[in-house]
Design an enzyme around this catalytic site. Structure first.
Site, PDB file in Angstrom:
ATOM      1  N   PHE A 136       0.735  -0.792  -0.076  1.00 16.13           N
ATOM      2  CA  PHE A 136      -0.151  -0.386   0.029  1.00 16.13           C
ATOM      3  C   PHE A 136       0.696   1.365   0.527  1.00 16.13           C
ATOM      4  O   PHE A 136       1.709   1.589   0.950  1.00 16.13           O
ATOM      5  CB  PHE A 136      -1.012   0.163   0.760  1.00 16.13           C
ATOM      6  CG  PHE A 136      -2.198   1.087   1.002  1.00 16.13           C
ATOM      7  CD1 PHE A 136      -2.921   0.990   0.282  1.00 16.13           C
ATOM      8  CD2 PHE A 136      -1.312   2.242   1.880  1.00 16.13           C
ATOM      9  CE1 PHE A 136      -3.713   2.160   0.625  1.00 16.13           C
ATOM     10  CE2 PHE A 136      -2.362   3.254   2.204  1.00 16.13           C
ATOM     11  CZ  PHE A 136      -3.669   3.332   1.227  1.00 16.13           C
ATOM     12  N   ASP A 221       9.668   2.347   1.004  1.00 18.00           N
ATOM     13  CA  ASP A 221       8.260   3.790   1.964  1.00 18.00           C
ATOM     14  C   ASP A 221       7.804   3.132   3.863  1.00 18.00           C
ATOM     15  O   ASP A 221       7.731   2.379   3.732  1.00 18.00           O
ATOM     16  CB  ASP A 221       7.287   3.013   0.758  1.00 18.00           C
ATOM     17  CG  ASP A 221       5.878   3.637   1.749  1.00 18.00           C
ATOM     18  OD1 ASP A 221       5.690   4.172   2.653  1.00 18.00           O
ATOM     19  OD2 ASP A 221       4.248   3.113   0.781  1.00 18.00           O
ATOM     20  N   LYS A 250       2.290  10.478   8.536  1.00 17.67           N
ATOM     21  CA  LYS A 250       2.606   9.526   9.704  1.00 17.67           C
ATOM     22  C   LYS A 250       2.762   9.786  11.033  1.00 17.67           C
ATOM     23  O   LYS A 250       2.163  10.927  10.897  1.00 17.67           O
ATOM     24  CB  LYS A 250       2.542   8.152   9.287  1.00 17.67           C
ATOM     25  CG  LYS A 250       1.133   7.478   8.614  1.00 17.67           C
ATOM     26  CD  LYS A 250       0.606   5.748   8.623  1.00 17.67           C
ATOM     27  CE  LYS A 250      -0.064   5.770   7.333  1.00 17.67           C
ATOM     28  NZ  LYS A 250      -1.981   5.780   7.985  1.00 17.67           N
TER      29      LYS A 250
HETATM   30  N1  PLP Z   1       2.504   4.637   2.198  1.00 14.23           N
HETATM   31  C1  PLP Z   1       2.276   3.840   3.855  1.00 14.23           C
HETATM   32  C2  PLP Z   1       3.332   2.297   3.672  1.00 14.23           C
HETATM   33  C3  PLP Z   1       0.793   4.048   4.013  1.00 14.23           C
HETATM   34  O1  PLP Z   1       0.153   2.995   5.507  1.00 14.23           O
HETATM   35  C4  PLP Z   1       0.317   4.418   4.157  1.00 14.23           C
HETATM   36  C5  PLP Z   1      -0.991   4.310   4.266  1.00 14.23           C
HETATM   37  O2  PLP Z   1      -1.600   3.626   5.670  1.00 14.23           O
HETATM   38  C6  PLP Z   1       0.388   5.456   2.907  1.00 14.23           C
HETATM   39  C7  PLP Z   1       1.336   5.147   1.965  1.00 14.23           C
HETATM   40  C8  PLP Z   1      -0.453   7.047   2.258  1.00 14.23           C
HETATM   41  O3  PLP Z   1      -0.403   7.024   3.353  1.00 14.23           O
HETATM   42  P1  PLP Z   1      -1.568   8.969   3.459  1.00 14.23           P
HETATM   43  O4  PLP Z   1      -3.015   8.494   3.759  1.00 14.23           O
HETATM   44  O5  PLP Z   1      -0.138  10.074   4.357  1.00 14.23           O
HETATM   45  O6  PLP Z   1      -1.164   9.844   1.676  1.00 14.23           O
END
Ligand code: PLP
Length: 393
Positions: A136, A221, A250
């Site tokens: 994700f 990520d 986050k």
């Molecule tokens: N990358 C990872 C690993 C995530 O867990 C998330 C959200 O859960 C995101 C990207 C996307 O983040 P945002 O919701 O702040 O756009």
């Protein structure tokens, strides 16, 4: 004041249906607790999905935001300001690396920046990127294109350049997929939304090696796994594998919106003037909040606390030998109960009735990602309640 039911009715009439109808209407929080609009308390074991690093209304965060908003709330990237410079320096210091930072407002935007950086670095000959199944990376079109969950990606395709998805945690699949035509590899070094899935030893090293051998850019990520969640500043520090590009969001802002894309070493210089931007990205208030978060984590020894409490909690829950629970897994304050049946939603609801906010991240997986300030007493209260609430689901 409106009750939960009244607010839900107004929510359903005024907001889009993309989140469904949230079951709790939260009015305020303090530490690891929140209260709903009907006055009911909950122990918040979700932490705004791994965001509320310092819990709710932490005095240091409140003061940092208050002081900054009273001084300078916004100026845009037509001017610079000290909080963004200090925060970039601080993040690079935590990484112990040279590099440069771009600030965004969210995780998906941090990944958009990373994907553009990959494309800029690789040029047109390298036509595809590699990503993992069940990954994700966010909901905007670039990040969604590399998100390995068909159900949330496919309705919005087709996307731009091709993406080759590989099974997560299988080194041979990476070696096969990453060739000299590959622009980059984007991986969560520890998957979150997939259900708290840590890769096998050596997997990230293989990713590093195959990228070195082929010239593909390695992006980690750490939007969810970063900022102390697993007991280190960043998860990749456990594995001792350094990416070319790192994305964060986050927990960085502790509740204020901020994302960061870090280009390490020469990847800090890929973007030239005009290549990317954001009006709100790295605004002074979010940067001040992030500086406070990092300061408190360090000052209060929270990395060590997270490591120890996480091990303790994992051990205690495992020791309960709950019939419904096939596995308790995770690291630090990022744990999952893998269930034998697809009843995570019912468990989430039973936990809520018992005064705990947890999250059914998958039909058969319950996730907790509480504030890093969670105490042993708070954790114990959850352990004590678990057997009964699983029975009552
Ligand atoms: N990358 C990872 C690993 C995530 O867990 C998330 C959200 O859960 C995101 C990207 C996307 O983040 P945002 O919701 O702040 O756009």
């Amino acid at each position: 004041m409106s009750s939960t039911r009244q607010l839900q009715e107004r929510f359903a009439a005024a907001l889009m249906s993309n989140y469904g109808l949230p079951p709790v209407a939260v009015r305020r929080g303090e530490g690891c607790r929140v209260w709903d609009v009907d006055g009911r308390p909950y122990l918040d074991l979700i932490g705004g999905i791994a965001v509320s690093t310092l819990g709710h209304a932490h005095p240091d965060l409140v003061e940092a935001v208050r002081a900054q908003v009273a001084t300078l709330a916004h100026i845009s990237n037509l001017s610079l300001h000290e909080p963004e410079v200090r925060l970039a320096e601080r993040i690079l210091g935590l990484l112990g690396a040279d590099g440069r930072v771009f600030f965004a407002n969210s995780g998906t935007e941090a990944n958009e920046a990373a994907l553009k950086l990959v494309r800029r670095h690789a040029g047109p000959e390298r036509g595809y990127v590699v990503a993992a199944r069940e990954s994700f990376h966010g909901r905007t079109l670039g990040s969604l294109a590399v998100t390995g969950r068909d159900a949330i990606r496919d309705p919005f395709g087709p996307f731009g350049r091709p993406v080759r998805f590989v099974p997560y945690g299988v080194p041979e699949a990476l070696v096969e997929a990453v060739t000299p035509e590959c622009a980059g590899v984007i991986l969560e070094p520890f998957q979150g939304e997939a259900g708290i899935v840590e890769p096998p030893d050596g997997y990230l090293r293989t990713a590093r090696e195959v990228c070195d051998a082929t010239g593909a850019v390695l992006v980690f990520d750490e939007v969810q796994s970063g900022i102390g969640r697993t007991g280190n500043w960043f998860y990749h520090q456990h594995a001792g594998v350094v990416p070319d590009v790192l994305t964060l969001a986050k927990g960085l802002g502790g509740g204020l919106p901020i994302g960061a894309c870090v280009g390490l070493g020469r990847f800090g210089s890929t973007f030239a003037k005009g290549d990317h931007g954001s009006t709100f990205g790295g605004n002074p208030v979010s940067c001040a909040a992030a500086l406070a978060v990092l300061e408190v984590i360090e000052r209060d020894g929270l990395l060590a606390h997270v490591g120890k409490l996480g091990e303790w909690l994992l051990e205690r829950v495992t020791r309960l030998e709950l019939p419904l629970v096939a596995e308790v897994r995770g690291r630090g304050l990022w744990l999952a109960l893998a269930l034998r049946e697809a009843v995570a939603g019912q468990v989430e609801e039973a936990a809520r009735r018992a005064g705990f906010l947890v999250n059914a991240v998958r039909p058969d997986v319950v996730r907790i990602s509480p504030p890093l300030i969670l105490t042993y007493e708070e954790a114990q209260s959850f352990v004590d309640a678990l057997p009964t609430l699983l029975d009552r689901r």
